[in-house]
Design a protein around this motif. Structure first.
Motif, PDB file in Angstrom:
ATOM      1  N   THR A   1     -39.070  31.082 -32.484  1.00 12.45           N
ATOM      2  CA  THR A   1     -38.068  32.134 -32.325  1.00 12.45           C
ATOM      3  C   THR A   1     -37.364  31.889 -30.989  1.00 12.45           C
ATOM      4  O   THR A   1     -37.862  31.172 -30.116  1.00 12.45           O
ATOM      5  CB  THR A   1     -38.697  33.538 -32.333  1.00 12.45           C
ATOM      6  N   PHE A   2     -36.191  32.502 -30.843  1.00  8.25           N
ATOM      7  CA  PHE A   2     -35.415  32.282 -29.622  1.00  8.25           C
ATOM      8  C   PHE A   2     -36.051  32.987 -28.422  1.00  8.25           C
ATOM      9  O   PHE A   2     -36.645  34.055 -28.547  1.00  8.25           O
ATOM     10  CB  PHE A   2     -33.979  32.776 -29.813  1.00  8.25           C
ATOM     11  N   ARG A   3     -35.900  32.354 -27.270  1.00  6.65           N
ATOM     12  CA  ARG A   3     -36.404  32.914 -26.024  1.00  6.65           C
ATOM     13  C   ARG A   3     -35.573  34.134 -25.610  1.00  6.65           C
ATOM     14  O   ARG A   3     -34.518  34.418 -26.169  1.00  6.65           O
ATOM     15  CB  ARG A   3     -36.362  31.851 -24.924  1.00  6.65           C
ATOM     16  N   ASP A   4     -36.063  34.842 -24.612  1.00  9.64           N
ATOM     17  CA  ASP A   4     -35.389  36.027 -24.088  1.00  9.64           C
ATOM     18  C   ASP A   4     -33.962  35.671 -23.654  1.00  9.64           C
ATOM     19  O   ASP A   4     -33.723  34.645 -23.004  1.00  9.64           O
ATOM     20  CB  ASP A   4     -36.182  36.563 -22.890  1.00  9.64           C
ATOM     21  N   THR A   5     -33.039  36.548 -24.003  1.00  9.07           N
ATOM     22  CA  THR A   5     -31.625  36.249 -23.739  1.00  9.07           C
ATOM     23  C   THR A   5     -31.317  36.128 -22.248  1.00  9.07           C
ATOM     24  O   THR A   5     -30.462  35.323 -21.857  1.00  9.07           O
ATOM     25  CB  THR A   5     -30.719  37.318 -24.362  1.00  9.07           C
TER      26      THR A   5
END
Length: 284
Positions: free
Chosen positions: A213-217
């Motif tokens: 999943t994508f990392r923290d924005t």
């Protein structure tokens, strides 16, 4: 609207508003082009359809236009219509690896002017690990949609503009390949190793956590702003090997609130096929 959607949020949509979105699986394998379709038949999100990177998201190769050149817009529109996409559809895209092919489809849909598209965060892996329902076999029959092209939401640059930028240095050229390919130490897909002279390396895998999943924005934004070093997001040109994983960096920048960067779709595979293109290989 975020360019991402969680597995749980998609499940809720499929449960309560099953006709409000179109789910598209674009799983692929560069060394086994039929593997994505085979994987789709073994398991996919309920109601999903399938689209193929090389047959539907790319134009024919000429030997001078890269490995995955942009399709003709009319051909892409026809492919989306055939899968039931409508102008009013929310299109959710995913793949069975790390989002690289889903990002290419996300970008191509936006290139055609359709804003309501989201990438499933974590893709098929997260869907299965969340123990959510799935189907097997071929996609369901569906009526053709009315998907149409509109003003593009993405900016494309061609070889000549990238070549001119070597002198002006106005734009930051970001290469999304792994560091060993960027440095010319490992090349198994293209006939020449190395990178476009002046490019900086931002491996697309750096956008992800261990669960894909994508990392923290905020973390992503900080890292991209360090690379920008005062430039505007509009002064970034993304590239990779063939215009696929570069879309992942474009997606990560959009997720981080850094909109407007451009895409060199031909990327390294086109660049290294053009005689006289400046090429660098890192030593050491």
């Amino acid at each position: 609207m975020s360019p991402l959607i969680s597995c749980q949020d998609l499940f809720e949509l499929l449960t309560h508003r099953p006709t409000s979105q179109l789910v598209v699986d674009c799983s692929f394998d560069l060394v086994a082009p039929a593997a994505g379709w085979s994987a789709f038949q073994l398991g996919h999100i309920p109601g999903a359809t399938y689209i193929h990177l090389e047959n539907d998201l790319s134009a024919p190769r000429t030997g001078m236009n890269g490995r995955h050149p942009l399709p003709r817009l009319a051909d892409f529109v026809a492919a989306m219509r055939a899968r039931g996409a409508n102008d009013g559809s929310l299109i959710v895209v995913y793949d069975n690896v790390d989002g690289r092919y889903a990002a290419r489809l996300w970008w191509t849909i936006r290139w055609a002017g359709h804003a309501a598209v989201r990438v499933l965060d974590g893709g098929w892996r997260q869907w299965r690990e969340s123990s959510l329902p799935f189907e097997t076999g071929e996609p369901q029959e569906r009526a053709p949609g009315n998907f149409s092209s509109r003003a593009s939401l993405e900016r494309v640059v061609e070889y000549e503009e990238v070549r001119a930028n070597l002198d002006t240095q106005k734009a930051l050229l970001l290469d999304a390949r792994a560091w060993d390919r960027f440095r010319g130490r490992n090349e198994t897909l293209d006939p020449v190793a190395g990178h476009i002279t002046g490019a900086k390396n931002r491996p697309y895998r750096d956008n992800l956590k261990g669960d894909e999943t994508f990392r923290d924005t905020s973390e992503l934004r900080d890292e991209f702003e360090q690379l920008l070093a005062g430039r505007r997001p509009e002064d970034v040109i993304h590239q990779c090997g063939s215009g696929v994983t570069s879309c992942h960096n474009r997606l990560a920048m959009e997720l981080s609130g850094l909109s407007g960067s451009a895409m060199y779709v031909g990327s390294w595979s086109e660049w290294c096929s053009r005689p006289g293109s400046p090429i660098s290989v890192d030593e050491g």
